[in-house]
Design a protein around this motif. Structure first.
Motif, PDB file in Angstrom:
ATOM      1  N   GLY A 164     -17.948 -13.427   0.325  1.00  0.00           N
ATOM      2  CA  GLY A 164     -16.592 -12.965   0.592  1.00  0.00           C
ATOM      3  C   GLY A 164     -16.523 -11.540   1.104  1.00  0.00           C
ATOM      4  N   TYR A 165     -15.298 -11.008   1.090  1.00  0.00           N
ATOM      5  CA  TYR A 165     -15.043  -9.719   1.730  1.00  0.00           C
ATOM      6  C   TYR A 165     -15.656  -8.539   0.983  1.00  0.00           C
ATOM      7  CZ  TYR A 165     -11.432  -8.457  -1.731  1.00  0.00           C
ATOM      8  OH  TYR A 165     -10.769  -8.128  -2.897  1.00  0.00           O
ATOM      9  N   PRO A 176     -17.522  -6.172   4.796  1.00  0.00           N
ATOM     10  CA  PRO A 176     -16.893  -7.493   4.691  1.00  0.00           C
ATOM     11  C   PRO A 176     -17.356  -8.493   5.742  1.00  0.00           C
ATOM     12  CG  PRO A 176     -15.264  -5.756   4.422  1.00  0.00           C
ATOM     13  CD  PRO A 176     -16.528  -5.086   4.872  1.00  0.00           C
ATOM     14  N   ASN A 177     -17.906  -7.987   6.847  1.00  0.00           N
ATOM     15  CA  ASN A 177     -18.342  -8.888   7.921  1.00  0.00           C
ATOM     16  C   ASN A 177     -19.818  -9.241   7.853  1.00  0.00           C
ATOM     17  OD1 ASN A 177     -19.252  -6.301   8.515  1.00  0.00           O
ATOM     18  ND2 ASN A 177     -18.918  -6.496  10.720  1.00  0.00           N
ATOM     19  N   PHE A 199     -11.734 -14.166   1.320  1.00  0.00           N
ATOM     20  CA  PHE A 199     -11.301 -13.164   2.300  1.00  0.00           C
ATOM     21  C   PHE A 199      -9.782 -13.080   2.196  1.00  0.00           C
ATOM     22  CE2 PHE A 199     -15.437 -14.332   3.867  1.00  0.00           C
ATOM     23  CZ  PHE A 199     -15.953 -13.153   4.392  1.00  0.00           C
ATOM     24  N   ASP A 203      -7.202  -5.942   2.186  1.00  0.00           N
ATOM     25  CA  ASP A 203      -8.209  -5.493   1.234  1.00  0.00           C
ATOM     26  C   ASP A 203      -7.575  -4.438   0.328  1.00  0.00           C
ATOM     27  OD1 ASP A 203     -10.350  -4.356  -0.126  1.00  0.00           O
ATOM     28  OD2 ASP A 203     -11.706  -4.476   1.586  1.00  0.00           O
ATOM     29  N   TYR A 211     -10.599  -2.969   7.475  1.00  0.00           N
ATOM     30  CA  TYR A 211     -10.664  -3.884   6.345  1.00  0.00           C
ATOM     31  C   TYR A 211      -9.341  -3.918   5.578  1.00  0.00           C
ATOM     32  CZ  TYR A 211     -15.637  -2.995   7.234  1.00  0.00           C
ATOM     33  OH  TYR A 211     -16.863  -2.845   7.825  1.00  0.00           O
ATOM     34  N   GLY A 214      -7.383  -6.764   6.351  1.00  0.00           N
ATOM     35  CA  GLY A 214      -8.054  -8.045   6.204  1.00  0.00           C
ATOM     36  C   GLY A 214      -8.793  -8.471   7.456  1.00  0.00           C
ATOM     37  N   ILE A 216     -12.072  -8.143  10.236  1.00  0.00           N
ATOM     38  CA  ILE A 216     -13.495  -7.806  10.285  1.00  0.00           C
ATOM     39  C   ILE A 216     -13.975  -7.831  11.729  1.00  0.00           C
ATOM     40  CG2 ILE A 216     -13.959  -8.722   7.972  1.00  0.00           C
ATOM     41  CD1 ILE A 216     -15.230 -11.187   9.311  1.00  0.00           C
TER      42      ILE A 216
END
Length: 251
Positions: A164-165, A176-177, A199, A203, A211, A214, A216
């Motif tokens: 996940g993120y 996160p990516n 995700f 964030d 981020y 949300g 990426i």
């Protein structure tokens, strides 16, 4: 027959007096209510007739197995479904937490030829090896390179994202990516990727302005070029729990 409550909370009338603008809270998922889900010592199931699952006579003897049906086992299974795993195929799983390990176990049940699990925590990697997976420690070198080496440079047929993120590199920096881009590189041309790691649209504690929204930086060009498919989404536990219950019963 005993019953197992799913990791779900539904607001009662009393709850709605405290949270009047909230229709319900389910599965501890972000944005779906004030509760933290069913992975706790105590669990209430207001609508038990709907949420509970009947268990076979061996429920007490196999309680440690059946309790996984509340969330973890179906979610791991769901990830392999999203990835499109078929018998005889290879699969790489990023993340050896509970969901990642159950995804690995699910892949083995489905007849995967090679199951690779990427993580960097020794205890998790030992657990992955104990169930027959190939443990890949990304703190000791590129996970992508290790997957490619194990698959003769082709890449895995399928991949699972179970982080996940909040993914971090070995130095502790949040990316996160990271796992998504590593999966694109680790999975073969025309392969499939399943994503059950969380995700979120925003964030709550971002380390980068991107981020916070949300978003990426995703290698979409490479993903498109390789003709990969990506399946995402939260697990519908009730779509799988009866089937998986029967697998446990017959084991």
């Amino acid at each position: 027959m005993q019953q197992l409550g799913l990791s779900a909370f539904c607001l009662t009338t009393a709850d709605r007096s405290v949270f009047p603008n909230m229709a319900g809270a389910a599965y501890g998922f972000a944005g779906m209510g004030p509760y933290r889900g069913g992975q706790a010592d105590l669990l209430r199931v207001p609508y038990g007739d709907y949420n509970c699952l009947k268990l076979p006579p061996d429920a007490e003897a196999k309680q440690n197995d059946y309790v996984m049906l509340a969330d973890i086992f179906p979610t791991g299974w769901h990830c392999t479904e999203l990835a499109g795993l078929c018998p005889g195929e290879s699969i790489v799983i990023y993340g050896a937490g509970p969901v990642g390990l159950m995804a690995a176990h699910s892949a083995m049940i489905k007849g995967a030829s090679i199951v690779m699990v990427v993580d960097r925590h020794p205890d998790r990697l030992r657990l992955a090896e104990s169930i027959g997976a190939i443990a890949i420690d990304d703190s000791k070198g590129s996970a992508v390179d290790q997957v490619l080496e194990l698959t003769n440079g082709v890449g895995a047929d399928r991949g699972c994202e179970c982080v996940g993120y909040q993914a971090h590199d070995p130095e502790g920096q949040e990316h996160p990516n990271m796992t998504m881009n590593d999966l694109v590189k680790s999975v073969k041309f025309t392969g499939g990727i399943g994503v059950v790691g969380v995700f979120v649209p925003q964030d709550p504690a971002p380390q980068d302005p991107l981020y916070k929204q949300g978003e990426i930086v995703f290698d979409y060009g490479l993903c498109w070029f390789k003709g990969q498919t990506i399946g995402t989404g939260q697990c519908n536990v009730k779509a799988y729990n009866r089937q998986l219950r029967d697998l446990i019963f017959c084991a």
